[in-house]
Design an enzyme around this catalytic site. Sequence first.
Site, PDB file in Angstrom:
ATOM      1  CG  HIS A  49       6.890   2.463  -6.801  1.00 22.06           C
ATOM      2  ND1 HIS A  49       6.581   2.863  -5.518  1.00 22.06           N
ATOM      3  CD2 HIS A  49       6.216   3.313  -7.615  1.00 22.06           C
ATOM      4  CE1 HIS A  49       5.756   3.887  -5.554  1.00 22.06           C
ATOM      5  NE2 HIS A  49       5.519   4.190  -6.820  1.00 22.06           N
TER       6      HIS A  49
HETATM    7  P1  TYD Z   1       3.259   2.544  -0.805  1.00 16.75           P
HETATM    8  O1  TYD Z   1       3.051   2.037  -2.203  1.00 16.75           O
HETATM    9  O2  TYD Z   1       4.203   1.824   0.086  1.00 16.75           O
HETATM   10  O3  TYD Z   1       3.645   4.073  -0.842  1.00 16.75           O
HETATM   11  P2  TYD Z   1       4.984   4.744  -1.478  1.00 16.75           P
HETATM   12  O4  TYD Z   1       5.278   4.008  -2.740  1.00 16.75           O
HETATM   13  O5  TYD Z   1       4.589   6.157  -1.717  1.00 16.75           O
HETATM   14  O6  TYD Z   1       6.079   4.647  -0.513  1.00 16.75           O
HETATM   15  O7  TYD Z   1       1.820   2.607  -0.119  1.00 16.75           O
HETATM   16  C1  TYD Z   1       1.637   2.624   1.277  1.00 16.75           C
HETATM   17  C2  TYD Z   1       0.364   1.851   1.618  1.00 16.75           C
HETATM   18  O8  TYD Z   1      -0.789   2.479   1.063  1.00 16.75           O
HETATM   19  C3  TYD Z   1       0.388   0.435   1.074  1.00 16.75           C
HETATM   20  O9  TYD Z   1      -0.234  -0.386   2.044  1.00 16.75           O
HETATM   21  C4  TYD Z   1      -0.482   0.506  -0.144  1.00 16.75           C
HETATM   22  C5  TYD Z   1      -1.471   1.594   0.194  1.00 16.75           C
HETATM   23  N1  TYD Z   1      -1.969   2.338  -0.969  1.00 16.75           N
HETATM   24  C6  TYD Z   1      -3.285   2.189  -1.363  1.00 16.75           C
HETATM   25  O10 TYD Z   1      -4.068   1.423  -0.783  1.00 16.75           O
HETATM   26  N2  TYD Z   1      -3.748   2.909  -2.424  1.00 16.75           N
HETATM   27  C7  TYD Z   1      -2.944   3.792  -3.085  1.00 16.75           C
HETATM   28  O11 TYD Z   1      -3.400   4.445  -4.031  1.00 16.75           O
HETATM   29  C8  TYD Z   1      -1.568   3.919  -2.680  1.00 16.75           C
HETATM   30  C9  TYD Z   1      -0.634   4.857  -3.389  1.00 16.75           C
HETATM   31  C10 TYD Z   1      -1.119   3.182  -1.602  1.00 16.75           C
END
Ligand code: TYD
Length: 136
Positions: A49
């Site tokens: 992303h």
């Molecule tokens: P995700 O965005 O998939 O992580 P990455 O982009 O690093 O691979 O996030 C994983 C999970 O954690 C998803 O369910 C969203 C949650 N999350 C939060 O609740 N708060 C946050 O600040 C972040 C970064 C993720």
Amino acid sequence: MKFRLLGFEVKGDERGYLTVIEEDKEIPFKIKRVYYIYATLPGVRRGFHAHRCGRQVAVCLSGSCKFLLVDSEARVEVVLDRPTQGLLLDPMIWHEMYDFSPDCVLLVLADHEYVESDYIRNYDEFIAAARSADPS
Ligand code: TYD
């Protein structure tokens, strides 16, 4: 590309090492949110992303991992493998993280709350948005 590697001071003595990072000092923004990625399973690739507005600094506190960074003009691979280095990611940089070592603890400091509307999760949409913002 709007990423920068930040170097943090090492305060070492006979007991070991200590590094300090503070908002508006080593970190060039006010820290609104902190999260960390750890115990990542082998072969996992995550991220995929860009943020529309949010800025982040990633610090690999333990172990190592790699970032693929993409903007409208370049693709760059960055290795994070030391707790004295931060990767500053400005908005509109597509990022993917991979090759996490088993002991990797990746700390992320963000200047924004977690808001889904700040994410661009579709690569083609990201490239189109990045090119229209920077048509050169
Ligand atoms: P995700 O965005 O998939 O992580 P990455 O982009 O690093 O691979 O996030 C994983 C999970 O954690 C998803 O369910 C969203 C949650 N999350 C939060 O609740 N708060 C946050 O600040 C972040 C970064 C993720």
